[in-house]
Design a protein around this motif. Structure first.
Motif, PDB file in Angstrom:
ATOM      1  N   GLU A   2      -9.770 -21.639  20.900  1.00 26.35           N
ATOM      2  CA  GLU A   2     -10.207 -23.001  20.600  1.00 26.35           C
ATOM      3  C   GLU A   2     -10.599 -23.665  21.903  1.00 26.35           C
ATOM      4  N   ILE A   3     -11.657 -24.458  21.872  1.00 31.52           N
ATOM      5  CA  ILE A   3     -12.007 -25.250  23.040  1.00 31.52           C
ATOM      6  C   ILE A   3     -11.963 -26.727  22.687  1.00 31.52           C
ATOM      7  N   SER A   4     -11.774 -27.548  23.678  1.00 33.30           N
ATOM      8  CA  SER A   4     -11.873 -29.000  23.516  1.00 33.30           C
ATOM      9  C   SER A   4     -12.832 -29.514  24.566  1.00 33.30           C
ATOM     10  N   VAL A   5     -14.006 -29.933  24.131  1.00 34.01           N
ATOM     11  CA  VAL A   5     -14.982 -30.496  25.066  1.00 34.01           C
ATOM     12  C   VAL A   5     -14.494 -31.836  25.612  1.00 34.01           C
ATOM     13  N   PRO A   6     -13.917 -32.718  24.773  1.00 32.77           N
ATOM     14  CA  PRO A   6     -13.416 -33.982  25.328  1.00 32.77           C
ATOM     15  C   PRO A   6     -12.343 -33.779  26.400  1.00 32.77           C
ATOM     16  N   ARG A   7     -11.358 -32.896  26.140  1.00 33.31           N
ATOM     17  CA  ARG A   7     -10.273 -32.666  27.105  1.00 33.31           C
ATOM     18  C   ARG A   7     -10.627 -31.605  28.135  1.00 33.31           C
ATOM     19  N   TRP A   8     -11.677 -30.868  27.907  1.00 30.32           N
ATOM     20  CA  TRP A   8     -12.183 -29.790  28.759  1.00 30.32           C
ATOM     21  C   TRP A   8     -11.098 -28.740  28.987  1.00 30.32           C
ATOM     22  N   THR A   9     -10.685 -28.100  27.896  1.00 25.37           N
ATOM     23  CA  THR A   9      -9.655 -27.067  27.947  1.00 25.37           C
ATOM     24  C   THR A   9     -10.022 -25.914  27.011  1.00 25.37           C
ATOM     25  N   VAL A  10      -9.432 -24.756  27.291  1.00 21.49           N
ATOM     26  CA  VAL A  10      -9.522 -23.576  26.437  1.00 21.49           C
ATOM     27  C   VAL A  10      -8.110 -23.208  26.014  1.00 21.49           C
ATOM     28  N   THR A  11      -7.924 -22.932  24.722  1.00 21.21           N
ATOM     29  CA  THR A  11      -6.641 -22.455  24.226  1.00 21.21           C
ATOM     30  C   THR A  11      -6.840 -21.081  23.607  1.00 21.21           C
ATOM     31  N   LEU A  12      -6.063 -20.102  24.066  1.00 17.77           N
ATOM     32  CA  LEU A  12      -6.081 -18.760  23.522  1.00 17.77           C
ATOM     33  C   LEU A  12      -4.803 -18.545  22.718  1.00 17.77           C
ATOM     34  N   TYR A  13      -4.941 -18.075  21.482  1.00 14.21           N
ATOM     35  CA  TYR A  13      -3.787 -17.761  20.646  1.00 14.21           C
ATOM     36  C   TYR A  13      -3.606 -16.239  20.634  1.00 14.21           C
ATOM     37  N   TRP A  14      -2.362 -15.792  20.939  1.00 13.92           N
ATOM     38  CA  TRP A  14      -2.113 -14.358  21.106  1.00 13.92           C
ATOM     39  C   TRP A  14      -0.854 -13.952  20.363  1.00 13.92           C
ATOM     40  N   HIS A  15      -0.958 -12.815  19.655  1.00 14.67           N
ATOM     41  CA  HIS A  15       0.168 -12.281  18.894  1.00 14.67           C
ATOM     42  C   HIS A  15       0.841 -11.154  19.674  1.00 14.67           C
ATOM     43  N   VAL A  23     -11.415 -23.251  35.058  1.00  8.76           N
ATOM     44  CA  VAL A  23     -11.347 -23.814  33.709  1.00  8.76           C
ATOM     45  C   VAL A  23      -9.900 -23.772  33.235  1.00  8.76           C
ATOM     46  N   PRO A  24      -9.336 -24.895  32.770  1.00  5.22           N
ATOM     47  CA  PRO A  24      -7.955 -24.872  32.270  1.00  5.22           C
ATOM     48  C   PRO A  24      -7.834 -24.000  31.019  1.00  5.22           C
ATOM     49  N   VAL A  25      -6.985 -22.956  31.087  1.00 10.31           N
ATOM     50  CA  VAL A  25      -6.760 -22.055  29.959  1.00 10.31           C
ATOM     51  C   VAL A  25      -5.269 -21.987  29.675  1.00 10.31           C
ATOM     52  N   GLN A  26      -4.886 -22.286  28.443  1.00  7.92           N
ATOM     53  CA  GLN A  26      -3.491 -22.134  28.048  1.00  7.92           C
ATOM     54  C   GLN A  26      -3.392 -21.052  26.982  1.00  7.92           C
ATOM     55  N   VAL A  27      -2.310 -20.261  27.021  1.00  7.12           N
ATOM     56  CA  VAL A  27      -2.082 -19.193  26.059  1.00  7.12           C
ATOM     57  C   VAL A  27      -0.898 -19.591  25.190  1.00  7.12           C
ATOM     58  N   GLN A  46     -24.614 -16.915  21.248  1.00  5.02           N
ATOM     59  CA  GLN A  46     -23.324 -17.408  21.726  1.00  5.02           C
ATOM     60  C   GLN A  46     -22.307 -17.309  20.599  1.00  5.02           C
ATOM     61  N   SER A  47     -21.124 -16.764  20.880  1.00  6.59           N
ATOM     62  CA  SER A  47     -20.034 -16.811  19.920  1.00  6.59           C
ATOM     63  C   SER A  47     -19.437 -18.214  19.928  1.00  6.59           C
ATOM     64  N   VAL A  48     -18.988 -18.681  18.766  1.00  8.59           N
ATOM     65  CA  VAL A  48     -18.360 -19.997  18.692  1.00  8.59           C
ATOM     66  C   VAL A  48     -16.887 -19.850  18.348  1.00  8.59           C
ATOM     67  N   VAL A  49     -16.113 -20.843  18.736  1.00  7.51           N
ATOM     68  CA  VAL A  49     -14.702 -20.948  18.378  1.00  7.51           C
ATOM     69  C   VAL A  49     -14.459 -22.378  17.917  1.00  7.51           C
ATOM     70  N   LYS A  50     -13.275 -22.629  17.428  1.00 10.81           N
ATOM     71  CA  LYS A  50     -12.937 -23.983  17.012  1.00 10.81           C
ATOM     72  C   LYS A  50     -13.138 -24.937  18.183  1.00 10.81           C
ATOM     73  N   GLY A  51     -13.786 -26.070  17.906  1.00 11.45           N
ATOM     74  CA  GLY A  51     -14.032 -27.064  18.938  1.00 11.45           C
ATOM     75  C   GLY A  51     -15.414 -27.012  19.556  1.00 11.45           C
ATOM     76  N   THR A  52     -16.212 -25.974  19.222  1.00 15.20           N
ATOM     77  CA  THR A  52     -17.567 -25.870  19.772  1.00 15.20           C
ATOM     78  C   THR A  52     -18.471 -26.943  19.176  1.00 15.20           C
ATOM     79  N   TRP A  53     -19.230 -27.606  20.029  1.00 16.68           N
ATOM     80  CA  TRP A  53     -20.198 -28.621  19.585  1.00 16.68           C
ATOM     81  C   TRP A  53     -21.546 -27.938  19.399  1.00 16.68           C
ATOM     82  N   THR A  54     -22.075 -28.048  18.192  1.00 18.32           N
ATOM     83  CA  THR A  54     -23.314 -27.360  17.844  1.00 18.32           C
ATOM     84  C   THR A  54     -24.373 -28.359  17.375  1.00 18.32           C
TER      85      THR A  54
END
Length: 404
Positions: free
Chosen positions: A47-60, A78-82, A282-290
């Motif tokens: 998931e990305i957040s353009v307003p907060r400028w962050t990337v979130t990766l979900y991992w199992h 780029v701020p990335v949280q897992v 381009q691949s999209v994820v949640k939060g992508t502005w199209t």
């Protein structure tokens, strides 16, 4: 930055702000995405957040050392949280297909399912239910929230599974069937096309297989061997574009064989002759502005992705499509697409004026809103705030074609 402030950015400024986030996600997916050996059991979503400028990766499960190292390197720019997730994306897509295979049985039992797919955070599967069309859930004095447990119970009874299922109020999706109005070869995306019966749709992106050129578009618009013309009205001896030779309604994409095409799409309004260059996908994820680009609406931006790779039921169960991405206009009162936009390009802006990246083609939408006065006056005035679009990279692979 607030979301409202993002809507005020120029296309180039928004593209420049968003692209580093998407590039970071792409590097993660290249290393450990769901199609890789490393990520098939661990990658849950991003998931990305353009307003907060962050990337979130979900991992199992346990995180591989090489993934931890990559996240650390990406974090320098780029701020990335897992975040830990309960299930992998691959396992959730398997569960999605299984539930989707029971949609007719659920409809016969009085439950109208409009959407099913993985949750972006890897916590389970989500199922959208059109409560107004579900007679088994009719409670004149009950709210939707009060009816959700009953819906979940019926879904579990008719499509039992092993992962958590979250039910939400899924309004009925409608397909968006319905210079840019007189395109010429080499053909461009976003042009108005029409078939017998005056069914109007839009061209998507120019694609190529070997020496054969096609226009990618929406399968629900036509049928095999359908002859497509350009313009507003179908006429005997009218200006032919090409013949529909390939289609798969279960992924809502098809191909119109044309003599030539180019890597451009129309820009601006429904009657525009201005074009933009397509510089890749381009691949999209949640939060992508199209942005979407149809022959009725022209270009509409500020459409934010909510869910990816969903299975969506259209037109009250008339057809169901897999690998659909779902988005909404950031302004809840404005349209994201309209009747006649089906098949049109969905794209993201880059930081360079006049250059875009392809992400999908329009299938339809839901949540009716008033249509803009700038829409094509010859089109049926039906418009939606939410947008459903077929995932581009999935379909390029499916048809063994590449962008022109």
């Amino acid at each position: 930055m607030a979301e409202a402030a993002v809507t005020q950015l120029s296309p180039e400024a928004l593209g420049a702000r968003q692209q580093p986030l998407l590039d970071a996600v792409q590097r993660i997916q290249d290393l450990a995405g769901p199609q890789t050996r490393l990520g098939e059991a661990g990658y849950s979503g991003a998931e990305i957040s353009v307003p907060r400028w962050t990337v979130t990766l979900y991992w199992h499960g346990a995180r591989p050392a090489v993934l931890t190292s990559l996240v650390r390197r990406l974090g320098r720019s780029v701020p990335v949280q897992v975040v830990s997730a309960g299930y992998s994306e691959r396992s959730l897509l398997t569960e999605t297909r299984r539930i989707a295979g029971r949609l007719r049985a659920l409809r016969a039992a009085g439950v109208s399912v409009t959407q099913v797919g993985p949750r972006a955070d890897g916590s389970g599967v989500q199922v959208g239910v059109d409560f107004a069309a579900s007679h088994a859930l009719a409670r004149p004095n009950g709210s939707v929230q009060e009816r959700i447990p009953a819906a979940a119970h019926l879904i579990a009874s008719h499509a039992p599974g092993s992962v958590p299922v979250t039910v939400f109020d899924g309004r009925s999706n409608a397909s968006a069937a319905g210079n840019r109005t007189s395109d010429v070869s080499p053909y461009k995306g976003g042009a108005r096309i029409v078939r017998a019966g005056n069914v109007i749709c839009s061209t998507g992106f120019g694609v190529v297989s070997g020496n054969t050129h096609y226009m990618l578009f929406a399968a629900h618009c036509g049928g095999i061997n359908t002859s497509w013309q350009v313009g507003d009205f179908y006429a005997s001896g009218g200006k032919a574009m090409g013949l529909e030779t390939v289609r798969d309604p279960s992924y809502d994409t098809g191909l119109i064989k044309v003599d030539n095409n180019q890597a451009t799409i129309y820009d601006k309004g429904y009657d525009s002759s201005v074009t933009e260059k397509v510089v890749g996908s381009q691949s999209v994820v949640k939060g992508t502005w199209t942005c979407q680009n149809g022959a009725t609406s022209g270009v509409i931006c500020n459409t934010v992705v909510d869910d990816i790779l969903q299975t969506v039921s259209f037109d009250n169960g008339a057809f169901t499509a897999q690998d659909e991405n779902v988005a909404h206009n950031a302004n809840t009162k404005l349209q994201s697409n309209a009747g006649g936009d089906s098949g049109g390009p969905v794209f993201v802006n880059t930081g360079t004026k006049g250059q875009v990246k392809a992400v999908g083609t329009v299938s339809g939408g839901y949540d009716s809103v008033s249509c803009a006065k700038s829409d094509d006056p010859n089109a049926t005035p039906v418009c939606w705030n939410h947008l459903d679009f077929a995932d581009l990279n999935s379909n390029l692979s499916r048809w063994s074609v590449h962008l022109s």
